[in-house]
Write an enzyme that holds these catalytic residues in place. Structure first.
Site: not given
Length: 408
Positions: A119, A298
């Site tokens: 992530d 992201d």
């Protein structure tokens, strides 16, 4: 209330990488897998999951902005456009079966293998610990007492998610290895509590490995990749993702030339914390929207999330509209249309495919589909996999920049 993004912000000093060891790896491949439940079995959109994913993504960014201020003593420039939390009380994280990109790492001595979600929108590594209860069933647990290289830091941690559910536990240091690259005395969390959303039925990975900058770390410690660079494990302070449906891969220590064609187009990181860069434009039907706004790249977000005014104008240009029945932030468009649009970074536009944009029909047999661009109340944008699945993305830590190239 809307706020104008400051046009001048102070950049943090660039990371200076340690000289690599003579045996440093020129780059390693980590195959990664995805699990997407944003569509139902019949191909229609999983609307509760989409609503929850939108809430989680915006809340995660807000939590990082708060952590940045705690770590640095300074307010993050994006915090001036504070995210207004949505009314999503009936949507729990349990419903957020969002798309995850996960692969294998090993922790401890002797090493034990775990899967983690990679992530770029956060910075900490956590795994389920030995005291974690029934919500950790089905996950491989990290037991510090079984590792000769673990050390209890005597600190606790709490990580918050979109519906204010949490992961909490104890901080340790231990040896963490990924595809032969090894970080020693790496800070990580052993969770004593997993929220229901992290049950194995909803969250297939054992834990999560953040790949943002240290300044948004809840532990206020170096993230794993930064540790690998600082300890001379890589020849390049770069990692790269291919997030396409076939052949997804995380590459550490450079980029994989087999996965892209042509040169990279680079754009500088505006403020280290997130991988925050300028989005030059989103373009559709010859019209530019959202010109020169800050965006966060992201891999932990599936959707593209933008401000309501611009997103509404974009959908109007492709024959779509907001749909109040779906909940705030979600939009529909005619399923028989094939929207042609692109995002521009570093002066180059990159097309977004109809396949990644289409989140599914509103219901089975409907002629309306839900689009992969959603709206929130902040002025900056979050750029997730709806875009990233169309490009090969390089995250250059040493030069504090993000690069995009066309997929091979």
């Amino acid at each position: 209330m809307r706020f104008t993004l400051a046009t001048v912000i102070a950049a943090l000093p660039f990371l200076v990488a340690a000289a690599p060891h003579p045996e440093a790896n020129a780059g390693v491949k980590i195959p990664i897998s995805k699990r997407s439940s944003l569509k139902n079995a019949d191909g229609s959109a999983n609307i509760p999951a989409l609503r929850a994913h939108l809430a989680q993504s915006t809340e995660k960014i807000q939590n990082g902005l708060d952590q940045y201020q705690r770590n640095t003593g300074s307010r993050h420039p994006l915090a001036s456009k504070a995210i207004k939390k949505r009314d999503s009380g009936s949507v729990s994280l349990t419903d957020d079966n969002s798309l995850l990109w996960y692969g294998a790492i090993s922790v401890g001595t002797p090493a034990k293998v775990y899967t983690v979600d990679f992530d770029t929108g956060s910075s900490d590594l956590f795994l389920p610990g030995p005291a974690c209860g029934s919500s950790c069933n089905g996950h491989t647990k990290y037991d510090p007492s079984s590792s000769s290289t673990s050390k209890d830091l005597g600190k606790t941690f709490t990580l918050k998610y979109g519906d204010n559910s949490t992961v909490s536990g104890e901080q340790y240091t231990d040896t963490v290895a990924i595809a032969g690259l090894t970080a020693t005395t790496q800070t990580l969390g052993a969770a004593t509590t997993y929220s229901d959303g992290f049950q194995s039925s909803n969250f297939p990975a054992d834990g999560l490995m953040g790949m943002g900058f240290e300044s948004i770390s809840v532990y206020n410690a170096e993230p794993v990749f930064q540790s690998l660079v600082a300890q001379g494990e890589t020849t390049e302070s770069v990692f790269a993702f291919k997030l396409a449906a076939v052949g997804a891969e995380l590459f550490l220590g450079g980029t994989n030339p087999d996965l892209h064609v042509g040169d990279f187009t680079y754009t500088g990181v505006i403020q280290e914390g997130y991988w925050q860069v300028s989005l030059g434009a989103i373009s559709a039907n010859g019209e530019d929207f959202a010109t020169n706004v800050d965006s966060i790249i992201d891999t932990g977000t599936t959707l593209i999330v933008g401000d309501t005014k611009t997103v509404t104008a974009f959908y109007q240009s492709i024959g779509g509209e907001a749909n109040s029945d779906l909940g705030p932030g979600l939009y529909t468009y005619p399923c028989d249309k094939d929207p042609k649009f692109s995002l521009t970074f570093g002066g180059k536009s990159f097309d977004v495919s109809a396949d990644t944009f289409n989140m599914g029909k509103v219901s089975q047999g409907s002629t309306s589909c839900i689009g992969g661009i959603s709206a929130s109340d902040e002025e900056f944008w979050i750029v997730g996999d709806v875009f990233l699945a169309n490009v090969y993305t390089s995250f250059d830590l040493g030069n504090s920049q993000v690069g995009f190239a066309n997929l091979a």
